[in-house]
Every structure is written in structure tokens, then in C-alpha cells.
Scaffold this active site. Structure first.
Site, PDB file in Angstrom:
ATOM      1  CG  HIS A  37      96.243  23.615  62.340  1.00 31.77           C
ATOM      2  ND1 HIS A  37      95.808  22.454  62.928  1.00 31.77           N
ATOM      3  CD2 HIS A  37      96.083  24.592  63.267  1.00 31.77           C
ATOM      4  CE1 HIS A  37      95.398  22.706  64.152  1.00 31.77           C
ATOM      5  NE2 HIS A  37      95.546  23.988  64.394  1.00 31.77           N
ATOM      6  CD  GLU A  93      98.187  27.982  63.790  1.00 34.88           C
ATOM      7  OE1 GLU A  93      97.528  28.303  64.796  1.00 34.88           O
ATOM      8  OE2 GLU A  93      98.728  26.871  63.675  1.00 34.88           O
ATOM      9  CG  ASP A  96      99.766  27.293  68.179  1.00 33.51           C
ATOM     10  OD1 ASP A  96      98.727  27.954  68.048  1.00 33.51           O
ATOM     11  OD2 ASP A  96      99.971  26.213  67.599  1.00 33.51           O
ATOM     12  CG  HIS A 156      98.056  24.487  70.441  1.00 29.94           C
ATOM     13  ND1 HIS A 156      97.171  23.983  71.398  1.00 29.94           N
ATOM     14  CD2 HIS A 156      97.288  25.131  69.525  1.00 29.94           C
ATOM     15  CE1 HIS A 156      95.943  24.323  71.060  1.00 29.94           C
ATOM     16  NE2 HIS A 156      95.976  25.018  69.933  1.00 29.94           N
TER      17      HIS A 156
END
Length: 496
Positions: free
Chosen positions: A87, A114, A116, A129
Site C-alpha cells: 500500500h 500500489e 496513487d 495520494h
């Protein structure tokens, strides 16, 4: 975690969903992937060493880790390798969404990082993010209002950022820079990026990483199909919940590579066996364990206490074949051993909530009642809270103290660490004393960049202890700022 039977039962009862509680009692409430029969071996029992991959298969082949991950993401067979998604990258080692965080995620065993994606004012995809740069950098303003040059002038903050997180030397990466890091290492999940899918595609093509990028959205199926038809080789995962169940049928024979399934309750339709079986027949099932409400209460923190309440439950009861986590290394260890957060050999661990009873005897707390809200020890005013499955003492105040019984298995010198969390700098200060003796020098609690993300921090205190019974007291100096949470103390043998 060295819990007494009573306290362990209370932790389970207060921190679990009903499915997880059933798993603890030895039942699998839905039939997905089955747990191996001999977990005691993996936990250190007598028998044959565990296989390299206790859960899922060993994975596919390929010339690089990225090629293997690409082949694996396309595999949804019954023996598919369970993949780890980091994450925001490995933010425990570097700023979230930074190049070092992406590299560290792969180095620590994740197949997927992962990230963003946002678009700058001059239409360059960068990693961020939030819609603004405020939380994770030393700047302010919306990403969409800043040019790439302005974004590159900023510096990222440590870990998950926050108002009091330290500023690092790391810059905000462009997506192209991130894909170059991932090119031979693994896959990248392109969160937040669907509105900028054409700009992202251009970066993937230019960097030769079309097979590394994994698009994700909950967009209308027709919109997704049009994009995929015009972008050969694009990997796509669809986000699914009770509100868009019909999307699965709408995709028809050409199902997405995976489905990210989100359910705040195990009773949601998307969490039921018939639906999950249907998804798993043609696609990867991606579940998130970072905090409560993403997959009910099956979380990273619950997994560390008992994997059946977290990662194991996601695999055996909900068909998970990809798990997104904030604890990459511990998830990877669980996949290979079945262990959550075992006490190291020769070490002793004591949970913060297992303090001795009695105000002025076992503890001293300045707040009336339990401000943490978790009713584990009725009639006692220590503030105990539950953060995504982690039970800890919180609302720490200067002048308070906690005392614990410890049983040392052997004589020797022990180094003391504390698993703590706090988004503040300074976060707090404590001292340690043993058997009523003098207090240690003050130990500073370091900012973990989140109230709910725990880190084991060495105290620097080393104590000579004989085998047998002892007490240890944690005291919070009254003249120091205190705003932190304590999960447990750990004493590690450094010399017999």
C-alpha cells in the site's frame, strides 16, 4: 503475543467479526482456499519444515521478477500464487509514493506496488495520494494547480506524512520515473489514475512498461471496454461492491484481470461464497487489509495477533488471491510460515493491556474512566483502545505509570523495545524500572506518522535479569509532552 487465556479471549471477542470468531473456534464459515493441516509445524512445532509457500502455489516463471508477476496476475487457477500488494509502496522504509518506497516494496517481497496518480497543471502524471500536496510534502496547494517544476521543488515527508512528520530529501516522482523503477521488479497498481488513463498510457508506452501497469476503477463497464479495446495489452482491475454487482455480468466473457472487492460487513453480497466463487473462476480476487471496513475487520493488525482473524481468513473464507497490506514483510512471512507476529526465540513480550491490577498498585492513570472505549478491564481507569484489531493502551499522560509481571526463561542481559504509534513530534517520553529499582534514562517515542500504525522501537535500555519472576514499570514523566499509544514491550536476550 503472550496473552493470558482470559485476556486473549477478550481481545478476540472485542476485535473480530463473527466470521473470524468462527475461524478461531476451528470452523471455516465459507469454503474458499483451505488452510494447510499442520500449522503447528510452521509455528515451530515438531515435524517436517513447511513448504516455501504455505498458502497458494509457488508462482509462474519468467526472466525477471516483473515477468513472473505479470504471468502470476493472469493466473486465477486453484493453485495460483497469492500476491502481495504494498500500500503506497513500502512507506515504513521511505516516504509513501516515493521511488525508494516502490523499490523497497519489491525488495521486501511484494509483487505489486500500489501507487496513487494525480495530474499536474501541465498534464504530467505524478505520484500523490491526496488532491493536495499538503499532507505528504513541505508544500501546499492542489496538485492540479501546480506545474511539474513546482511539484519537483517540493520534498516528501517521512512515512505517511502529516503535519509533524520530518521532511526528507526525496522528491515527488513522475509516473514515468516510478515505472522505470518497477520495470524489471514487479507490477504497479495505478490507483486514482482512471481519470488520467490516456496520460498514464502514454507514460507506460514510452517507458516500455505496459505489462507492469495495472489500471483500476469502478467506471461504467462500457467506458472500460472502449478503453481496453483501443489499448492492446492494458491490464485492468475492476472495483466491486454491493452497489455495482451487475458489472460482473456486464463484462461478459472478457472479464477483468482482477476484482478489488470491498465490504464493510461479511454479510454484504460481495462477501458471500457464491459471488466470490464466480469472481475467482475468471479473475484475481483482491482484498485490502489495511484497516477496518475494507474487508470487514480482517486487518493487518488482527493478522499479527491471529492470522485466522486476518490474512488467513481472507484467503480461506473470501477467496483472496491478492492482499494489499501496510505490513509487507509480515504478510510475506505469514505466506511462508503461517505465523503472524511471533515472539522471537529467547525473547519475552508483555501486552500493554496486561498491567497489574489496582490504582496506585499496578497502575496510575489520571483520566477518569476508560477514554479508549474498549471495555476489557471493567472497573479500572486505564485507557485501552482497539485500532483496526490492535489492542493498546492509549491516551498516555505525563505522571501516569503501568507495572507488569514478567517471567524470564533464562538469565542474561535483555534489550527492551516498545511497539508504539503516534503522529506527533515529539510523541512522548518514558522511563523503565525493574523490581522497584531506579528509573532508566528517558526514552523518546519517535513519530510513526500515524496513530494507528505501530512500530517496534528500541529503547536503548539493557537490563541484567535472572531467570524467574520480575516486575517492570513504564513511567511517563510529568514534565514531558505525551500523546502516543503502547502495544507491547519486548525484551530480547542479547547475552546469556
Amino acid at each position: 503475543m503472550n496473552l493470558s487465556p482470559i485476556n486473549h479471549a477478550v481481545r478476540v471477542a472485542t476485535a473480530l467479526s463473527l466470521v473470524a470468531a468462527g475461524a478461531v473456534a476451528g470452523a471455516v464459515l465459507t469454503t474458499g482456499r483451505q488452510a494447510p493441516a499442520a500449522l503447528a509445524v510452521a509455528a515451530g512445532g515438531v515435524g517436517t519444515p513447511p513448504p516455501a509457500h504455505l498458502y497458494g502455489g509457488p508462482g509462474k516463471g519468467g526472466g525477471t521478477p516483473a515477468e513472473r508477476a505479470y504471468h502470476d496476475i493472469l493466473d486465477h487457477g486453484p493453485n495460483a500464487k497469492i500476491l502481495t500488494a504494498a500500500h503506497r509502496g513500502q512507506w515504513r522504509e521511505a516516504p509513501e509514493n516515493s521511488l525508494p518506497a516502490i523499490a523497497a516494496a519489491f525488495e521486501d517481497g511484494a509483487e505489486i506496488a500500489e501507487i496513487d496518480v494525480r495530474l499536474t497543471k501541465d498534464a504530467v502524471p505524478v505520484l500523490m495520494h491526496d488532491t493536495t500536496v499538503d499532507r505528504t510534502t513541505n508544500g501546499t496547494g492542489a496538485v492540479a494547480d501546480l506545474t511539474l517544476t513546482q511539484v519537483k521543488a517540493l520534498r516528501l515527508k517521512q512515512g505517511l506524512g502529516g503535519a509533524q512528520a520530518a521532511v526528507t530529501d526525496e522528491q515527488v516522482p513522475t509516473l514515468a520515473e516510478a515505472m522505470e523503477v518497477a520495470k524489471t521488479r514487479g507490477l504497479v497498481n495505478l490507483d486514482k489514475g482512471w481519470p488520467f488513463r490516456e496520460e498514464i498510457w502514454k507514460a507506460l508506452v514510452e517507458t516500455g512498461t505496459v505489462h507492469n501497469g495495472l489500471y483500476k476503477s469502478a467506471a461504467p463497464v462500457a467506458e472500460v471496454q472502449r478503453f481496453l479495446a483501443g489499448h492492446e495489452g492494458a491490464l485492468y482491475m475492476h472495483m466491486i461492491g454491493d452497489g455495482n454487482l451487475t458489472d460482473v455480468a456486464a463484462f461478459g466473457a472478457e472479464q477483468p484481470v482482477g476484482y478489488e472487492v470491498n465490504f464493510d460487513s461479511q454479510y454484504d453480497v460481495v462477501a458471500r461464497k457464491p459471488f466470490l466463487d464466480r469472481l475467482a473462476a475468471n479473475s484475481r480476487v483482491w482484498l485490502n487489509s489495511m484497516w477496518n471496513g475494507l474487508a470487514d475487520r480482517f486487518t493487518d493488525e488482527a493478522s499479527l495477533d491471529d492470522p485466522r482473524r486476518g490474512w488467513e481468513g481472507l484467503v480461506t473464507s473470501f477467496n483472496a488471491t491478492v492482499i494489499q497490506t501496510d505490513d509487507v514483510e509480515k504478510l510475506e512471512r505469514w505466506l511462508q510460515t503461517g505465523d503472524g507476529d511471533p515472539v522471537p526465540k529467547g525473547s519475552v513480550r508483555v501486552q500493554a493491556e496486561d498491567f497489574l491490577p489496582g490504582e496506585g498498585v499496578g497502575y496510575h492513570d489520571l483520566d477518569a474512566g476508560n477514554r479508549g472505549g474498549l471495555p476489557m478491564r471493567p472497573g479500572e481507569d486505564v485507557d485501552i483502545s482497539d485500532a483496526d484489531g490492535n489492542v493498546r493502551v492509549s491516551w498516555m499522560r505525563g505522571g501516569e505509570w503501568l507495572t507488569y509481571d514478567i517471567e524470564m526463561p533464562r538469565s542474561g542481559r535483555y534489550a527492551v523495545s516498545a511497539r508504539v504509534s503516534s503522529p506527533y513530534s515529539p510523541a512522548g517520553t518514558y522511563t523503565l524500572s525493574f523490581d522497584g529499582g531506579p528509573e532508566s534514562e528517558r526514552v523518546a517515542v519517535l513519530n510513526t506518522t500515524s496513530h494507528n500504525k505501530q512500530v517496534l522501537q528500541p529503547s536503548g535500555v539493557v537490563q541484567e535479569l535472572a531467570a524467574g519472576h520480575h516486575t517492570v514499570r513504564v513511567s511517563l514523566p510529568a514534565d514531558a509532552y505525551q500523546n502516543w499509544n503502547l502495544d507491547y514491550l519486548q525484551l530480547d536476550l542479547v547475552r546469556p
